[in-house]
Design an enzyme around this catalytic site. Sequence first.
Site, PDB file in Angstrom:
ATOM      1  N   ASP A  68       2.774  11.584   1.629  1.00  0.00           N
ATOM      2  CA  ASP A  68       2.093  12.834   1.304  1.00  0.00           C
ATOM      3  C   ASP A  68       2.493  13.939   2.274  1.00  0.00           C
ATOM      4  O   ASP A  68       2.635  15.105   1.883  1.00  0.00           O
ATOM      5  CB  ASP A  68       0.576  12.632   1.341  1.00  0.00           C
ATOM      6  CG  ASP A  68       0.111  11.571   0.364  1.00  0.00           C
ATOM      7  OD1 ASP A  68       0.685  11.494  -0.740  1.00  0.00           O
ATOM      8  OD2 ASP A  68      -0.814  10.812   0.704  1.00  0.00           O
ATOM      9  N   TYR A 109     -11.919   2.723   0.776  1.00  0.00           N
ATOM     10  CA  TYR A 109     -10.874   1.729   0.981  1.00  0.00           C
ATOM     11  C   TYR A 109     -10.870   1.265   2.428  1.00  0.00           C
ATOM     12  O   TYR A 109     -11.172   2.025   3.344  1.00  0.00           O
ATOM     13  CB  TYR A 109      -9.505   2.231   0.517  1.00  0.00           C
ATOM     14  CG  TYR A 109      -8.680   3.037   1.477  1.00  0.00           C
ATOM     15  CD1 TYR A 109      -7.767   2.416   2.325  1.00  0.00           C
ATOM     16  CD2 TYR A 109      -8.769   4.422   1.515  1.00  0.00           C
ATOM     17  CE1 TYR A 109      -6.969   3.151   3.181  1.00  0.00           C
ATOM     18  CE2 TYR A 109      -7.977   5.171   2.360  1.00  0.00           C
ATOM     19  CZ  TYR A 109      -7.079   4.523   3.202  1.00  0.00           C
ATOM     20  OH  TYR A 109      -6.294   5.264   4.055  1.00  0.00           O
ATOM     21  N   ASN A 138      -4.544  14.814   1.006  1.00  0.00           N
ATOM     22  CA  ASN A 138      -3.661  14.702   2.175  1.00  0.00           C
ATOM     23  C   ASN A 138      -2.630  15.827   2.184  1.00  0.00           C
ATOM     24  O   ASN A 138      -2.337  16.420   3.228  1.00  0.00           O
ATOM     25  CB  ASN A 138      -2.935  13.357   2.167  1.00  0.00           C
ATOM     26  CG  ASN A 138      -3.860  12.177   2.338  1.00  0.00           C
ATOM     27  OD1 ASN A 138      -5.023  12.330   2.701  1.00  0.00           O
ATOM     28  ND2 ASN A 138      -3.352  10.993   2.076  1.00  0.00           N
TER      29      ASN A 138
END
Length: 320
Positions: free
Chosen positions: A262, A91, A39
Amino acid sequence: MRWDVVAFGETMIRLAVPTGERLETARQLEVGIGGAEANVLVALARLGRRTAWASVLPKQALGERIVRELAWHGVETSLVQWVEQGRVGVYYLDVGIPPRPTTVLYDRTGSAVAAVDPASFPIDWVTESRWLHATGITPALSHGCRTVLERLVERAHQAGVGISFDVNYRARLWDPDEAARTLEWFCRQATVLVCGEGDARLLWGLTGDAEAVAGALAARFGAPVTVVTRGEHGAVAVTADGRTVLVPGRAATVVDRVGAGDAFTAGFLHGYLDSRDVERALRYGAALATLKLTVRGDLAIVTTAELESALAATTRTIVR
């Protein structure tokens, strides 16, 4: 130098429930990718920085998906080690609308990168970069990942490469005591140490307001720059020469919170790499994190012009 920033870690496939639906009843999922290190690299690449990502991926469709998407955003992927067997972590994101919280379900155990063999994974490429970015997620994945990251940090130190370390504690990967013990060493190696206010309190029992927490972290680990992030309330940085710099948060219409931390780190590095100006770096970090909140997905799909425009509207920092 060949690159501005490099990183090693895991990138997963993200399967998100459309807003307003639930994972248990959804008939379709939005496919994307996400990983803390990647990211940061994507955000920096889109701002014109030369970045490269290292990892281990299996030779199959999902591994190819990750590499092709990172490359499309401008991240160099030649450092990826391909293996015949293994899997990609996944995820599932059940996006909540207040007061219902967003929930995450991980399926990442046994991923290809977790099975990395430190003896056969090259690290000398880190010397071709100005900067190494690392997070506390990677050492939690496996002993092999921890060893590779330790070797990269040591090699970076030998070569005079700057190091940013984001604590980024993940409770689903390990308990606070183990994390605190393991991450101590990494925190002490950082040129720029980034830690969420809540993580600092949970892992090391630091108390007081954000400025006090940042000061305690700086005293404990000795990083030249220590940054404590506070989510919507902004961030605080403490420097080795005793300065404290604060940047307040900024209101935003939140589309997706995942990846905002991030984005902050990417913005900070973008503002810091050339100037070593902490005040400037904090403002870039806060502005990029705010912009990320308006974008669906893990990645900060933001242009330089948008960042500069947001920067102009960002509240000035406070220096003590």
